[in-house]
Structures are given as structure tokens and as C-alpha cells.
Design an enzyme around this catalytic site. Structure first.
Site, short mmCIF file in Angstrom:
data_model
loop_
_atom_site.label_atom_id
_atom_site.label_comp_id
_atom_site.label_asym_id
_atom_site.label_seq_id
_atom_site.Cartn_x
_atom_site.Cartn_y
_atom_site.Cartn_z
N SER A 171 -3.96 0.28 -4.37
CA SER A 171 -3.35 -0.91 -3.79
C SER A 171 -4.36 -1.98 -3.39
O SER A 171 -3.97 -3.03 -2.88
CB SER A 171 -2.51 -0.53 -2.57
OG SER A 171 -3.32 0.07 -1.57
N HIS B 63 1.12 4.93 -2.57
CA HIS B 63 1.40 6.33 -2.26
C HIS B 63 2.50 6.98 -3.09
O HIS B 63 2.39 8.16 -3.47
CB HIS B 63 1.77 6.47 -0.78
CG HIS B 63 0.59 6.57 0.13
ND1 HIS B 63 -0.17 7.71 0.27
CD2 HIS B 63 0.02 5.64 0.94
CE1 HIS B 63 -1.14 7.49 1.13
NE2 HIS B 63 -1.05 6.25 1.56
N HIS C 243 0.83 -1.21 0.00
CA HIS C 243 0.00 0.00 0.00
C HIS C 243 0.87 1.26 0.00
O HIS C 243 0.61 2.20 -0.76
CB HIS C 243 -0.91 0.00 1.22
CG HIS C 243 -1.57 1.32 1.49
ND1 HIS C 243 -2.67 1.76 0.80
CD2 HIS C 243 -1.25 2.32 2.36
CE1 HIS C 243 -3.01 2.96 1.22
NE2 HIS C 243 -2.17 3.32 2.18
N GLU D 136 -5.97 9.11 0.03
CA GLU D 136 -6.21 7.68 0.22
C GLU D 136 -7.33 7.13 -0.68
O GLU D 136 -7.14 6.10 -1.34
CB GLU D 136 -6.55 7.39 1.68
CG GLU D 136 -5.40 7.58 2.64
CD GLU D 136 -4.38 6.44 2.61
OE1 GLU D 136 -4.50 5.54 1.76
OE2 GLU D 136 -3.46 6.47 3.45
#
Length: 266
Positions: free
Chosen positions: A186, A127, A122, A167
Site C-alpha cells: 500500500s 491486507h 492500507h 506488514e
């Protein structure tokens, strides 16, 4: 963020590298293989351009040190391994210093499709592509700088802006909704759900509404916010976000969209 985790942090050596097992590398390889075609279909160009810039390894867990070297050249950011769970104060402080905290473990096969806490897949696959773009990197830093100045009672309000943008944000692109957020990039299941499902609501991006919107970490969201253009997100970085938090607090939380038994994250 969950209050506890079954996972344990991986410790870097003196050179900043972490030794992952063959099975952990295999999990990364399988996650990458599962996502590479899906992100091309559902993720926004902003993310895809960053993924191309970074050229992440496909068959092994990448080194945070190696990713940092690339990000430093592009945006002045670096990635630092941390335990699975860190507090808001630490999180905001690191963002303000252009340091992205990356949980160092990788999920188990049992949690392959969905994991509550962030793992290295993730953190890196999700990111770092946007952190390679100076505009998105500046927004993340603005959240961190606001958080450093905030009081603890404000943390849960401010983090919602990060949650529903960096996010789990969506955006319009060429007349279609595309995913922007790292939590979507992700996730083998929520990425498709966020863009195609008829279940969640999709509302226009609005800072005050976002700050008042409950969210969950243990299931797919019941609502997302859609940027008409990323410029609206970059403009938010120039707002007095703590004043926005105070106004949101005075207005109160919006109704919970989750099932009756669910408890909203605060």
C-alpha cells in the site's frame, strides 16, 4: 502505531456501509492507479493471487461489508471498521476471532505517499489479499491467539513478528526478492525501496531475531526479513510464540539500525 492521529473515523450506517465523499473516492482511485503496476512488478504471487481473487473496486473506496462477504466464503474472515487507533489487546482479540480491524478513514492528499497510521487503503488493498489465502489467514489468527494469552508487557515483542512478516515481509520467489507485506503493497514509495534500495539490510527470516528487532512507524525501515519460502511463516504459527517472546526478552533487543536521533518503537 502512533499514539494520536489527525484523522477521524468514518461511521458505518445500519447496513454496514460507509458514505465516502467524491474526493475520498478520488484519493482511493489515484492510490490504486499509482500502485497497480508497481505491485505487479514487486509483490509476490501470494499477494497478487489474493488481489485477483478479491477484485477490489478501482475507482471508489470499497465497503468493508462487501469485502467481508468475499472473505467469509474464502477463509472465514471478515473486516470490521474501527477508529484509526486501537490498542494491542483489542487488535489481538479481533485477529483471534478472525476479524480484521480496518481503520475507516482514507488518507489526505498531503499524506498520499506515506502515512504513519493505517488507513482504509492500507487495510483493504494491503491486507485483505493475503487474508483471502487460508495459510496466511491462519498465521494472522495464530498471532492473535498468542496475543490474547500474552501479558501487556509482551505485546510490543509479539507484534514485531507481525510487523516484519504480514506488514513488511519479503520473500524469495524464482530467485528474486519480492515483497509480501501489506505495508509495502500500500506504500507508493516503500515498496520499491524495500526491494531495490541498497540502504536497508535484508536478513533471513528468523523468529527470535525478529522478536528482538526494533522498528519505526514514521519512516522506511532500515532492515527487512526475507522468507526463503512462506512455509517458514506458516510453521511459525505452530510454535509456542509466547515461549519465543520470553526467550527474546531474556536475550534483549538488538542494536537499533536507525539514525542516532531516532527512537525505536517498543
Amino acid at each position: 502505531m502512533p499514539k494520536s492521529t489527525k484523522y477521524r473515523a468514518k461511521i458505518a450506517d445500519a447496513q454496514g456501509h460507509i458514505a465516502y465523499t467524491a474526493e475520498e473516492d478520488a484519493v482511493w482511485a489515484d492510490l490504486y492507479a499509482a500502485q497497480q503496476n508497481t505491485v505487479q512488478k514487486y509483490m509476490a504471487r501470494d499477494y497478487l493471487n489474493g488481489l485477483k481473487r478479491l477484485e477490489l473496486p478501482k475507482t471508489r473506496v470499497p465497503s468493508c461489508k462487501d469485502i467481508s462477504e468475499r472473505l467469509l466464503d474464502l477463509t472465514g474472515w471478515r473486516v470490521q471498521p474501527v477508529p484509526a487507533l486501537i490498542g494491542f489487546e483489542t487488535f489481538f482479540g479481533m485477529l483471534a476471532d478472525r476479524v480484521f480491524p480496518a481503520a475507516s478513514f482514507i488518507r489526505s492528499r498531503e499524506d498520499f505517499d506515506y502515512i504513519e497510521e493505517p488507513d482504509i487503503f492500507h487495510e483493504i488493498f494491503g491486507h485483505t489479499p493475503l487474508l483471502s489465502d487460508p495459510r496466511f489467514a491462519a498465521f494472522s489468527r495464530a498471532i492473535g491467539k498468542a496475543g490474547v494469552q500474552a501479558e501487556p508487557k509482551d505485546y510490543a515483542w509479539l507484534i514485531r513478528l507481525y510487523w516484519f512478516s504480514v506488514e513488511f515481509g519479503l520473500r524469495w520467489q524464482d530467485g528474486e526478492i519480492k515483497a509480501l507485506g501489506s505495508g509495502l503493497a500500500s506504500s507508493p514509495t516503500e515498496l520499491v525501496y524495500a526491494v531495490e534500495s541498497d540502504i536497508p539490510e535484508r536478513d533471513p527470516f528468523d523468529v527470535l531475531t525478529i522478536l528482538r528487532t526494533p522498528y519505526r512507524i514514521d519512516m522506511h525501515q532500515m532492515g527487512y526479513f526475507v522468507l526463503q519460502d512462506p512455509e517458514a511463516l506458516f510453521a511459525a504459527a505452530d510454535r509456542d510464540l509466547l515461549a519465543d517472546v520470553k526467550q527474546a526478552q531474556s536475550l534483549g533487543l538488538l542494536p537499533n539500525k536507525f539514525p542516532p536521533k531516532a527512537t525505536a518503537a517498543e
